[in-house]
Design an enzyme around this catalytic site. Structure first.
Site, PDB file in Angstrom:
ATOM      1  N   SER A  87      31.968 -14.729  60.111  1.00 28.12           N
ATOM      2  CA  SER A  87      32.703 -13.458  60.067  1.00 28.12           C
ATOM      3  C   SER A  87      32.474 -12.656  58.790  1.00 28.12           C
ATOM      4  CB  SER A  87      34.201 -13.688  60.262  1.00 28.12           C
ATOM      5  OG  SER A  87      34.775 -14.307  59.131  1.00 28.12           O
ATOM      6  N   LYS A 128      38.721 -12.930  54.486  1.00 26.40           N
ATOM      7  CA  LYS A 128      38.319 -11.586  54.908  1.00 26.40           C
ATOM      8  C   LYS A 128      38.333 -10.662  53.690  1.00 26.40           C
ATOM      9  CE  LYS A 128      38.639 -12.939  59.246  1.00 26.40           C
ATOM     10  NZ  LYS A 128      37.473 -13.380  59.926  1.00 26.40           N
TER      11      LYS A 128
END
Length: 168
Positions: free
Chosen positions: A10, A79
């Site tokens: 990701s 993230k």
């Protein structure tokens, strides 16, 4: 400080699968998150491990950090901070807008596509986080903003593999 193992793609290209990063767990006790920071936070899908003994939690944390074991549902995610408290986030035509201004994101790989997202204003205790590899990231677009209190810390250096050691 704590080492964390990267289990997914990701955050490609900044972080690759199986990279290890060091996370400063005190950074946000003395400062606020900044747009662009790479943060580790408690997953909204985390399992409750409060019943585990201290020894079990230590062994699990070390194993996950070294990549020896993985959680069935990761307890922590990593993230990039895109939206800060009080800001309005919107996605139009593959571009993130913050308070109506297009966000410059030079860290994104080419070929990224994003579905449009209507404007969403963050509360005073929220962050909007997204993976750099937007096509393969479960992030605030899916689970909503995260609570600042759920942030474990700021990732600041890649420690493995050795040939890619360096600051984030």
């Amino acid at each position: 400080m704590q080492a964390f193992w990267i289990p997914s793609g990701s955050m490609i290209p900044e972080l690759q699968i199986n990279d290890r990063v060091m996370v400063n767990k005190l950074s946000y006790r003395v400062s606020e998150p900044v747009r662009g920071d790479i943060v580790v936070f408690v997953s909204p899908f985390a399992t409750d491990t409060d019943d585990d003994s201290l020894g079990t939690r230590i062994v699990r944390t070390i194993g996950e950090s070294l990549g020896i074991t993985t959680a069935a549902v990761p307890d922590d995610l990593i993230k990039r901070v895109v939206g800060l408290p009080g800001e309005t986030i919107e996605i139009r035509e593959n571009t993130v807008f913050v308070d109506g201004v297009a966000l410059d994101e030079p860290y994104l790989p080419t070929g990224i596509t994003m579905d449009d997202m209507p404007p969403r204003t963050l509360r005073a205790d929220e962050l909007f986080v997204m993976g750099d590899n937007r096509n393969a990231s479960s992030d605030s677009r899916r689970f909503g903003p995260i609570q600042i209190d759920d942030v474990v810390g700021k990732a600041f250096v890649r420690i493995w593999p050795a040939d890619r050691w360096g600051g984030l």
